[in-house]
Design a protein around this motif. Sequence first.
Motif, mmCIF file in Angstrom:
data_model
loop_
_atom_site.group_PDB
_atom_site.id
_atom_site.type_symbol
_atom_site.label_atom_id
_atom_site.label_comp_id
_atom_site.label_asym_id
_atom_site.label_seq_id
_atom_site.Cartn_x
_atom_site.Cartn_y
_atom_site.Cartn_z
ATOM 1 N N VAL A 219 -9.034 -45.742 29.036
ATOM 2 C CA VAL A 219 -8.449 -45.436 30.346
ATOM 3 C C VAL A 219 -8.010 -43.978 30.380
ATOM 4 O O VAL A 219 -7.221 -43.533 29.540
ATOM 5 C CB VAL A 219 -7.252 -46.352 30.625
ATOM 6 C CG1 VAL A 219 -6.591 -45.985 31.950
ATOM 7 C CG2 VAL A 219 -7.691 -47.813 30.628
ATOM 8 N N THR A 220 -8.515 -43.245 31.358
ATOM 9 C CA THR A 220 -8.188 -41.829 31.484
ATOM 10 C C THR A 220 -7.897 -41.475 32.940
ATOM 11 O O THR A 220 -8.182 -42.247 33.855
ATOM 12 C CB THR A 220 -9.351 -40.933 31.008
ATOM 13 O OG1 THR A 220 -10.436 -41.016 31.944
ATOM 14 C CG2 THR A 220 -9.831 -41.332 29.618
ATOM 15 N N VAL A 221 -7.348 -40.283 33.122
ATOM 16 C CA VAL A 221 -7.238 -39.674 34.445
ATOM 17 C C VAL A 221 -7.969 -38.344 34.374
ATOM 18 O O VAL A 221 -7.590 -37.454 33.602
ATOM 19 C CB VAL A 221 -5.777 -39.449 34.862
ATOM 20 C CG1 VAL A 221 -5.716 -38.823 36.263
ATOM 21 C CG2 VAL A 221 -4.987 -40.747 34.827
ATOM 22 N N THR A 222 -9.047 -38.216 35.134
ATOM 23 C CA THR A 222 -9.785 -36.964 35.249
ATOM 24 C C THR A 222 -9.488 -36.371 36.627
ATOM 25 O O THR A 222 -8.570 -36.818 37.315
ATOM 26 C CB THR A 222 -11.293 -37.200 35.062
ATOM 27 O OG1 THR A 222 -11.762 -38.084 36.102
ATOM 28 C CG2 THR A 222 -11.588 -37.836 33.701
ATOM 29 N N THR A 223 -10.257 -35.377 37.018
ATOM 30 C CA THR A 223 -10.085 -34.803 38.360
ATOM 31 C C THR A 223 -11.447 -34.610 39.014
ATOM 32 O O THR A 223 -12.468 -34.437 38.343
ATOM 33 C CB THR A 223 -9.368 -33.437 38.305
ATOM 34 O OG1 THR A 223 -10.054 -32.566 37.394
ATOM 35 C CG2 THR A 223 -7.933 -33.589 37.866
ATOM 36 N N THR A 224 -11.451 -34.639 40.339
ATOM 37 C CA THR A 224 -12.658 -34.332 41.103
ATOM 38 C C THR A 224 -12.876 -32.818 41.118
ATOM 39 O O THR A 224 -12.039 -32.045 40.633
ATOM 40 C CB THR A 224 -12.521 -34.832 42.537
ATOM 41 O OG1 THR A 224 -11.483 -34.068 43.197
ATOM 42 C CG2 THR A 224 -12.140 -36.315 42.582
ATOM 43 N N LYS A 225 -13.995 -32.389 41.693
ATOM 44 C CA LYS A 225 -14.258 -30.952 41.825
ATOM 45 C C LYS A 225 -13.176 -30.256 42.633
ATOM 46 O O LYS A 225 -12.926 -29.055 42.466
ATOM 47 C CB LYS A 225 -15.625 -30.722 42.464
ATOM 48 C CG LYS A 225 -16.795 -31.119 41.576
ATOM 49 C CD LYS A 225 -18.124 -30.836 42.253
ATOM 50 C CE LYS A 225 -19.286 -31.206 41.341
ATOM 51 N NZ LYS A 225 -20.607 -30.933 41.998
ATOM 52 N N ASP A 226 -12.510 -31.011 43.504
ATOM 53 C CA ASP A 226 -11.446 -30.444 44.327
ATOM 54 C C ASP A 226 -10.083 -30.525 43.649
ATOM 55 O O ASP A 226 -9.072 -30.142 44.243
ATOM 56 C CB ASP A 226 -11.380 -31.169 45.676
ATOM 57 C CG ASP A 226 -12.651 -30.978 46.491
ATOM 58 O OD1 ASP A 226 -13.238 -29.884 46.405
ATOM 59 O OD2 ASP A 226 -13.056 -31.924 47.189
ATOM 60 N N GLY A 227 -10.061 -31.058 42.435
ATOM 61 C CA GLY A 227 -8.809 -31.112 41.695
ATOM 62 C C GLY A 227 -7.981 -32.357 41.946
ATOM 63 O O GLY A 227 -6.843 -32.438 41.485
ATOM 64 N N GLU A 228 -8.544 -33.356 42.626
ATOM 65 C CA GLU A 228 -7.802 -34.577 42.897
ATOM 66 C C GLU A 228 -7.883 -35.524 41.696
ATOM 67 O O GLU A 228 -8.974 -35.768 41.168
ATOM 68 C CB GLU A 228 -8.365 -35.279 44.137
ATOM 69 C CG GLU A 228 -8.141 -34.520 45.423
ATOM 70 C CD GLU A 228 -6.663 -34.330 45.726
ATOM 71 O OE1 GLU A 228 -5.904 -35.303 45.555
ATOM 72 O OE2 GLU A 228 -6.284 -33.216 46.108
ATOM 73 N N PRO A 229 -6.754 -36.073 41.247
ATOM 74 C CA PRO A 229 -6.779 -36.998 40.104
ATOM 75 C C PRO A 229 -7.541 -38.275 40.440
ATOM 76 O O PRO A 229 -7.522 -38.757 41.575
ATOM 77 C CB PRO A 229 -5.298 -37.289 39.861
ATOM 78 C CG PRO A 229 -4.553 -36.182 40.528
ATOM 79 C CD PRO A 229 -5.382 -35.797 41.712
ATOM 80 N N ARG A 230 -8.206 -38.845 39.419
ATOM 81 C CA ARG A 230 -8.905 -40.111 39.599
ATOM 82 C C ARG A 230 -8.871 -40.886 38.279
ATOM 83 O O ARG A 230 -9.059 -40.318 37.207
ATOM 84 C CB ARG A 230 -10.354 -39.879 40.030
ATOM 85 C CG ARG A 230 -11.187 -39.136 38.997
ATOM 86 C CD ARG A 230 -12.595 -38.858 39.477
ATOM 87 N NE ARG A 230 -13.304 -38.026 38.519
ATOM 88 C CZ ARG A 230 -14.415 -37.353 38.787
ATOM 89 N NH1 ARG A 230 -14.943 -37.412 39.994
ATOM 90 N NH2 ARG A 230 -15.007 -36.618 37.851
ATOM 91 N N GLY A 231 -8.627 -42.175 38.361
ATOM 92 C CA GLY A 231 -8.685 -43.014 37.179
ATOM 93 C C GLY A 231 -10.121 -43.297 36.804
ATOM 94 O O GLY A 231 -10.965 -43.514 37.680
ATOM 95 N N GLU A 232 -10.403 -43.291 35.505
ATOM 96 C CA GLU A 232 -11.791 -43.428 35.067
ATOM 97 C C GLU A 232 -11.834 -43.964 33.635
ATOM 98 O O GLU A 232 -10.962 -43.657 32.822
ATOM 99 C CB GLU A 232 -12.467 -42.057 35.124
ATOM 100 C CG GLU A 232 -13.937 -42.060 34.854
ATOM 101 C CD GLU A 232 -14.596 -40.703 35.135
ATOM 102 O OE1 GLU A 232 -15.819 -40.619 34.964
ATOM 103 O OE2 GLU A 232 -13.877 -39.745 35.506
#
Length: 244
Positions: free
Chosen positions: A40-53
Amino acid sequence: MCGRYSLATPAMSDMRGRFGLGESLELRQRFNIAPGDDVVTVTTTKDGEPRGELLRWGLVPFWAKDPKVGYKMINARAETVAEKPAFRDALKTHRCLVVADGFYEWQPRTAGVGGSRSRKRPFHITRADGAPFAFAGLWASWHGAGDEALRTCTIITTDANDKLRDIHDRMPVMLPDQGAEEAWLEHGTPPELLQDLLVPLPGALTARRAVGPAVSDARHDEPDCLDDAPPGDAEGEGDALSLF
């Protein structure tokens, strides 16, 4: 190093809110997470928005010829992460949080005349308050032949704090609070501030507990991984034969 950790808290609904993981991400209790597992991680989109992945633990750089290289890249050293080809690009653009509530480390023990080695003692290491936390991590995307693709991660390590140094000389970077987590994920955080985050959690904020041998089997992912060490094998016991 960090080669095994846990995310065993039963309050998974609270975890979603605490780390912004979203409702679609599959969460379950894990007592013995090992390299090669989806984590379980939290990455970011190209726009810098956090997302669980969910990412596979063991970073595979985009230029790697063989994804098996990931098993050698479960950790990145804080001191060299900005220089190593496998990690330096990810440090600039692909930082992530690896969600956990503890990690395991094995303390070498000696016994008998001459200091011959005996079975290592496993410890479960947590925050002193027992709260879930995030390791500082990096992630990467890899594409092989055809449709083969992987999204992977690594956990950054640093010098051990004074609470843990007698167990191992390294520990994973446990980000101390949500402010540090946000700074680690923020695309615009200056490199010098990123480096300032890659330090040991203070010993006063860290707890350790000797646990039983079940966790030593990387294939075993059951609640007994967190059982207390058996009598005579707990911390401070069982070393009567040690010379020093």
